[in-house]
Scaffold this active site. Structure first.
Site, PDB file in Angstrom:
ATOM      1  N   SER A   1       0.988  -1.209  -0.018  1.00  0.00           N
ATOM      2  CA  SER A   1       0.056  -0.042   0.167  1.00  0.00           C
ATOM      3  C   SER A   1       0.869   1.217  -0.116  1.00  0.00           C
ATOM      4  O   SER A   1       2.018   1.236   0.646  1.00  0.00           O
ATOM      5  CB  SER A   1      -0.940   0.002   1.261  1.00  0.00           C
ATOM      6  OG  SER A   1      -1.473   1.379   1.492  1.00  0.00           O
TER       7      SER A   1
ATOM      8  N   TYR B   1      -2.400  -0.341   9.993  1.00  0.00           N
ATOM      9  CA  TYR B   1      -2.604  -0.977   8.751  1.00  0.00           C
ATOM     10  C   TYR B   1      -1.460  -0.867   7.930  1.00  0.00           C
ATOM     11  O   TYR B   1      -1.064  -1.787   7.219  1.00  0.00           O
ATOM     12  CB  TYR B   1      -3.652  -0.140   8.021  1.00  0.00           C
ATOM     13  CG  TYR B   1      -3.894  -0.600   6.519  1.00  0.00           C
ATOM     14  CD1 TYR B   1      -4.230  -1.705   6.118  1.00  0.00           C
ATOM     15  CD2 TYR B   1      -3.634   0.127   5.662  1.00  0.00           C
ATOM     16  CE1 TYR B   1      -4.481  -2.270   4.802  1.00  0.00           C
ATOM     17  CE2 TYR B   1      -3.495  -0.002   4.160  1.00  0.00           C
ATOM     18  CZ  TYR B   1      -4.024  -1.189   3.998  1.00  0.00           C
ATOM     19  OH  TYR B   1      -4.103  -1.438   2.429  1.00  0.00           O
TER      20      TYR B   1
END
Length: 347
Positions: free
Chosen positions: A128, A153
């Site tokens: 990501s 995350y």
């Protein structure tokens, strides 16, 4: 080739399965169909894929179940694994951090172990843009430091890259990590801003713009993500012959391991993004401006030069065109209904 796609009922996963089957690959899918958002959307995605290219095997398996995952590898014997399953969402990681340990860390370890014991030609996995964290030097390069994630995350995605490198080094597993930049398009996740914003505008509900709408995001249309993955499937990385331990390149290695950015390369201010959504919907938004939220990155922009060198491709679909396609799908899929609470957007 025979390819296992994890998260096959997810946003990127369903599009990926469709493309791979269309390209003539043999695909088996995996998804746990959890209720992070309405599982009906996941089932509808699978139906959409099957309507276009026919049936494909899809196992309901949780990544945290090492025994079931290993049995699936033993049965299917995939040559390539495209690992897209994960617990997503920056803000949700503030509310339910343990979900990220189970899926993104334990689950990824189980994927690596299965690839170790049932050797594959190539493991491609989703990382990501959030790994860039506190780094404010844009465009983000795969050679930049990623030691300061701003959310759990993001930390799990950075950990995935390190875990993959260790397995690539120890066991020779060719691994490619893909740092996705704000992916959008038809069949997207309902916790992300395109659907939340579109529904709020269409229903006349207020929407919240954090950081007073000053965020910039490098939006990437789903087709560009899928084209990049499709081109990388048969490009398993090799050890970099000129890799220097004294001046290590963060994006390559003496192991068969690589990292690539996949982004639109054209960051757009959140206010301008909202204006495009208003244009395509033909309605104005009711906006509440709020301060920056914990865990949010201010601006993102991808340097995709390494991806272009490896594949001859860079994302190319402009945001205006992509949002037009998204809104056409949105109008077809989502019935407009009244709501009684403002939508919280997750950029």
């Amino acid at each position: 080739m025979k390819i296992l796609v994890t998260g096959a009922a997810g946003f990127i996963g369903a599009h990926c399965v469709l493309r791979l089957l269309s390209d003539g690959h043999q695909v088996c899918g995996l998804d746990n169909f959890n209720d992070y958002y309405d599982p009906q959307l996941k089932h509808d995605r699978v139906d959409w894929v099957r309507e276009q290219v026919g049936d494909f095997p899809l196992a309901k398996v949780d990544l945290a179940d090492a025994e079931a995952l290993d049995a699936l590898f033993e049965c299917e014997q995939p040559q390539v694994v495209i690992h897209l399953a994960a617990q997503a969402g920056v803000r949700y990681s503030l509310e339910n951090p343990r979900a990220y340990l189970d899926s993104n860390l334990s689950g990824f370890l189980n994927i690596l172990e299965s690839c170790r014991h049932h050797p594959v030609r190539h493991l491609i996995y989703a990382s990501s843009s959030s790994v860039y964290g506190a780094n404010q030097h844009t465009p983000y390069s795969v050679k930049d430091n990623v030691d300061h994630p701003l959310s759990l995350y993001a930390a799990t995605k950075k950990a995935n890259e390190s875990m993959a490198h260790s397995y690539s080094h120890l066991f020779g597993i060719p691994c490619t990590g893909l740092r996705f930049f704000t992916v959008y398009g038809p069949w997207g996740r309902p916790d992300m801003s395109p659907i939340q914003f579109a529904r709020a505008i269409a229903e006349g509900q207020p929407l919240k713009l954090f950081n007073y709408g000053q965020h910039q995001r490098d939006f990437t249309y789903i087709d560009d993500i899928i084209e990049s993955i499709a081109r990388l499937v048969e490009r398993a990385p090799q050890p970099a012959p000129d890799w220097n331990r004294e001046q290590p390149d963060p994006a390559s290695s003496m192991a068969p391991w690589r990292i690539y950015n996949i982004g639109g390369q054209q960051p757009v201010a959140l206010k301008d993004y909202l204006a495009l959504l208003e244009k395509h919907l033909g309605q104005k938004a009711l906006v509440e401006l709020l301060p920056l939220q914990p865990g949010d990155v201010l601006n993102t922009c991808a340097d995709t030069s390494d991806l272009a060198l490896a594949t001859g491709f860079q994302p190319r679909i402009e945001l205006d065109e992509g949002l037009g396609r998204f809104i056409a799908w949105f109008r077809d899929y989502y019935p407009l209904r009244s709501a009684h609470s403002p939508f919280m957007a997750g950029l």
